[in-house]
Design a protein around this motif. Structure first.
Motif, PDB file in Angstrom:
ATOM      1  N   VAL A   1       0.699  -1.039  -0.098  1.00  0.00           N
ATOM      2  CA  VAL A   1      -0.022  -0.050   0.078  1.00  0.00           C
ATOM      3  C   VAL A   1       0.758   1.289  -0.053  1.00  0.00           C
ATOM      4  CG1 VAL A   1      -1.556   1.422   1.640  1.00  0.00           C
ATOM      5  CG2 VAL A   1      -2.352  -0.960   0.897  1.00  0.00           C
ATOM      6  N   PRO A   2       1.996   1.217   0.888  1.00  0.00           N
ATOM      7  CA  PRO A   2       2.842   2.680   0.956  1.00  0.00           C
ATOM      8  C   PRO A   2       3.062   3.026  -0.418  1.00  0.00           C
ATOM      9  CG  PRO A   2       3.357   1.454   2.824  1.00  0.00           C
ATOM     10  CD  PRO A   2       2.216   0.329   1.773  1.00  0.00           C
ATOM     11  N   TRP A   3       3.564   2.169  -1.587  1.00  0.00           N
ATOM     12  CA  TRP A   3       4.006   2.406  -2.821  1.00  0.00           C
ATOM     13  C   TRP A   3       2.676   2.821  -3.911  1.00  0.00           C
ATOM     14  CZ3 TRP A   3       6.298  -0.935   0.393  1.00  0.00           C
ATOM     15  CH2 TRP A   3       7.566  -0.719   0.564  1.00  0.00           C
ATOM     16  N   MET A   4       1.411   2.729  -3.137  1.00  0.00           N
ATOM     17  CA  MET A   4       0.291   3.017  -4.246  1.00  0.00           C
ATOM     18  C   MET A   4       0.229   4.659  -3.997  1.00  0.00           C
ATOM     19  SD  MET A   4      -2.169  -0.308  -3.494  1.00  0.00           S
ATOM     20  CE  MET A   4      -1.315  -1.796  -3.301  1.00  0.00           C
ATOM     21  N   PRO A   5      -0.052   5.264  -4.956  1.00  0.00           N
ATOM     22  CA  PRO A   5      -0.491   6.675  -5.119  1.00  0.00           C
ATOM     23  C   PRO A   5      -1.903   6.843  -4.597  1.00  0.00           C
ATOM     24  CG  PRO A   5      -0.135   6.210  -7.368  1.00  0.00           C
ATOM     25  CD  PRO A   5       0.072   4.961  -6.548  1.00  0.00           C
ATOM     26  N   LEU A   6      -2.232   6.551  -3.519  1.00  0.00           N
ATOM     27  CA  LEU A   6      -3.615   6.890  -2.997  1.00  0.00           C
ATOM     28  C   LEU A   6      -4.110   8.099  -2.207  1.00  0.00           C
ATOM     29  CD1 LEU A   6      -3.783   3.057  -1.905  1.00  0.00           C
ATOM     30  CD2 LEU A   6      -4.395   3.853  -3.726  1.00  0.00           C
ATOM     31  N   SER A   7      -5.320   8.382  -2.167  1.00  0.00           N
ATOM     32  CA  SER A   7      -5.819   9.617  -1.292  1.00  0.00           C
ATOM     33  C   SER A   7      -5.985   8.995  -0.033  1.00  0.00           C
ATOM     34  CB  SER A   7      -7.140  10.146  -1.744  1.00  0.00           C
ATOM     35  OG  SER A   7      -8.262   9.298  -1.568  1.00  0.00           O
ATOM     36  N   GLU A   8      -6.079   9.978   1.034  1.00  0.00           N
ATOM     37  CA  GLU A   8      -6.246   9.682   2.382  1.00  0.00           C
ATOM     38  C   GLU A   8      -7.281   8.967   2.834  1.00  0.00           C
ATOM     39  OE1 GLU A   8      -6.359  12.912   5.368  1.00  0.00           O
ATOM     40  OE2 GLU A   8      -5.645  13.955   3.460  1.00  0.00           O
ATOM     41  N   HIS A   9      -8.565   8.935   1.839  1.00  0.00           N
ATOM     42  CA  HIS A   9      -9.725   8.360   2.157  1.00  0.00           C
ATOM     43  C   HIS A   9     -10.066   7.069   1.713  1.00  0.00           C
ATOM     44  CE1 HIS A   9     -10.647  12.310   3.835  1.00  0.00           C
ATOM     45  NE2 HIS A   9     -10.327  12.774   2.695  1.00  0.00           N
ATOM     46  N   VAL A  10      -9.041   6.521   1.037  1.00  0.00           N
ATOM     47  CA  VAL A  10      -9.081   5.173   0.209  1.00  0.00           C
ATOM     48  C   VAL A  10      -9.444   3.898   1.231  1.00  0.00           C
ATOM     49  CG1 VAL A  10      -6.835   4.197   0.205  1.00  0.00           C
ATOM     50  CG2 VAL A  10      -8.049   4.180  -1.860  1.00  0.00           C
ATOM     51  N   GLN A  11     -10.155   3.127   0.771  1.00  0.00           N
ATOM     52  CA  GLN A  11     -10.705   1.922   1.666  1.00  0.00           C
ATOM     53  C   GLN A  11     -10.060   0.685   1.008  1.00  0.00           C
ATOM     54  OE1 GLN A  11     -14.987   2.305   1.949  1.00  0.00           O
ATOM     55  NE2 GLN A  11     -14.669   2.352   3.873  1.00  0.00           N
ATOM     56  N   TYR A  12      -9.455  -0.252   1.711  1.00  0.00           N
ATOM     57  CA  TYR A  12      -8.750  -1.216   1.029  1.00  0.00           C
ATOM     58  C   TYR A  12      -9.405  -2.540   1.705  1.00  0.00           C
ATOM     59  CZ  TYR A  12      -4.705  -3.415  -1.278  1.00  0.00           C
ATOM     60  OH  TYR A  12      -3.822  -4.114  -1.705  1.00  0.00           O
ATOM     61  N   PHE A  13      -9.834  -3.491   0.830  1.00  0.00           N
ATOM     62  CA  PHE A  13     -10.461  -4.731   1.353  1.00  0.00           C
ATOM     63  C   PHE A  13      -9.426  -5.968   0.784  1.00  0.00           C
ATOM     64  CE2 PHE A  13     -13.906  -1.541   0.555  1.00  0.00           C
ATOM     65  CZ  PHE A  13     -14.288  -1.437   1.902  1.00  0.00           C
ATOM     66  N   ALA A  14      -9.208  -6.701   1.532  1.00  0.00           N
ATOM     67  CA  ALA A  14      -8.213  -7.691   1.141  1.00  0.00           C
ATOM     68  C   ALA A  14      -8.780  -9.224   1.688  1.00  0.00           C
ATOM     69  CB  ALA A  14      -6.699  -7.562   1.913  1.00  0.00           C
ATOM     70  N   TYR A  15      -8.567 -10.299   0.723  1.00  0.00           N
ATOM     71  CA  TYR A  15      -9.224 -11.470   1.051  1.00  0.00           C
ATOM     72  C   TYR A  15      -8.217 -12.438   0.698  1.00  0.00           C
ATOM     73  CZ  TYR A  15     -13.310  -8.686   0.655  1.00  0.00           C
ATOM     74  OH  TYR A  15     -14.311  -7.746   0.855  1.00  0.00           O
ATOM     75  N   ASP A  16      -8.064 -13.412   1.748  1.00  0.00           N
ATOM     76  CA  ASP A  16      -7.226 -14.585   1.416  1.00  0.00           C
ATOM     77  C   ASP A  16      -7.845 -15.871   2.361  1.00  0.00           C
ATOM     78  OD1 ASP A  16      -4.113 -15.030  -0.008  1.00  0.00           O
ATOM     79  OD2 ASP A  16      -4.742 -16.503   1.316  1.00  0.00           O
ATOM     80  N   ILE A  17      -7.244 -17.084   2.208  1.00  0.00           N
ATOM     81  CA  ILE A  17      -7.790 -18.279   2.984  1.00  0.00           C
ATOM     82  C   ILE A  17      -7.256 -18.481   4.313  1.00  0.00           C
ATOM     83  CG2 ILE A  17      -8.853 -19.609   1.234  1.00  0.00           C
ATOM     84  CD1 ILE A  17      -5.950 -20.877   0.842  1.00  0.00           C
ATOM     85  N   TYR A  18      -5.929 -17.783   4.647  1.00  0.00           N
ATOM     86  CA  TYR A  18      -5.222 -17.956   6.130  1.00  0.00           C
ATOM     87  C   TYR A  18      -5.623 -16.929   7.086  1.00  0.00           C
ATOM     88  CZ  TYR A  18      -1.942 -20.926   3.560  1.00  0.00           C
ATOM     89  OH  TYR A  18      -1.221 -22.088   2.950  1.00  0.00           O
TER      90      TYR A  18
END
Ligand SMILES: C[S@@+](CC[C@H](N)C(=O)[O-])C[C@H]1O[C@@H](n2cnc3c(N)ncnc32)[C@H](O)[C@@H]1O
Length: 272
Positions: free
Chosen positions: A138-155
């Motif tokens: 995420v720190p390498w992505m040029p994102l605004s401060e309001h961005v929402q991030y949803f991550a999915y995996d099986i562990y």
């Protein structure tokens, strides 16, 4: 699929979960693989063995050693509190090398996100499908401060770690344990990352890739494929995955851009 004895499925799931390497994997996913393997083998012992093999192929093989989540979290916490941003970025990179899929992207982190995001509209929400340790980028992505991030995996343990780590990144959102083959997340987002996930998911269900591309409710999809195998061999992977991808999207009214990075072939799909 033909019915298999549910008691055997329970026994198989329990046996697989008893092993340290698989104890953190979503039980419903283990049950699904277990049913497939019981159907093929009839013999419980063999089915347990082949279920473990399959889980290794789709998950365990990417973990370069036993994950040390609590140590990693302490290191991230310490780096964040020190206020030394360069040290925090070094820690994120150091942790990402413990997932081979995420590690392969480390030499190209800057160019990868600057090129991808330059071709996207402003982004307020991101979904990361079969994420591995990718949210640490995420720190390498040029994102605004309001961005929402949803991550999915099986562990479960990985997702617990990512949830705690996301608190140190400049994003809202959460990680969730989810078998994306059977419960594709459906909330609306601006962009979904499906990075190097399709070949892995299609080992379990041949229709998984197509279903994800169709079902994910995102304006844009960033879909990628490895440009070499886990063992480092090339084996014409770019050509094969490129034709696989174009087969998946044939007849779709979507516009597609193609990018080739060292080690990764990327398609940016505009579904809107
Ligand atoms: C090739 S790695 C890709 C990781 C990440 N997207 C990246 O490129 O850095 C595949 C990931 O898919 C996850 N995975 C495998 N089967 C899954 C499933 N059914 N649902 C969600 N994640 C799954 C594995 O645990 C692994 O982290």
């Amino acid at each position: 699929m033909k019915e298999v004895d549910s008691q055997q499925v329970d026994q198989l799931t329990e046996a697989v979960l008893a092993s340290a390497k698989y104890k953190s994997i979503d039980d419903d996913f283990i049950r699904y693989i277990g049913k497939q393997e019981l159907f093929k083998h009839h013999n419980l012992k063999e089915a347990i063995k082949s279920t473990k093999n399959k889980l290794h192929q789709v998950g365990g093989a990417y973990q370069t050693s036993t994950p040390r989540y609590s140590i990693w979290l302490d290191e991230l916490k310490f780096a964040k509190r020190s206020g030394d941003e360069a040290h925090f970025l070094d820690m994120c990179k150091w942790i990402m090398q413990y997932h081979s899929s995420t590690r392969e992207r480390l030499p190209i982190l800057e160019q990868f996100y600057s090129i991808i995001f330059a071709n996207l509209p402003p982004i307020d929400s991101i979904m990361d499908i079969a994420c591995g340790l990718h949210p640490l980028a995420v720190p390498w992505m040029p994102l605004s401060e309001h961005v929402q991030y949803f991550a999915y995996d099986i562990y479960e343990d990985m997702i617990g770690f990512l949830n705690a780590s996301l608190a140190f990144m400049a994003v809202q959102g959460f990680g969730k344990v989810c078998d994306v083959i059977h419960s594709c997340p459906t909330q609306k987002v601006d962009v979904a990352f499906i990075l190097k996930a399709i070949p892995c998911l299609e080992q379990v269900d041949k229709q998984a890739g197509l279903r994800l591309l169709e079902t994910i409710n995102a304006g844009h999809l960033v879909v990628s494929f490895p440009a070499h195998s886990l063992g480092g061999k090339n084996k014409s992977m770019v050509t094969n995955y490129e034709s696989r991808f174009y087969k998946l999207v044939e007849h779709k009214p979507w516009s597609i851009q193609r990018f080739e990075f060292p080690g990764e072939l990327v398609f940016l799909v505009n579904k809107s």
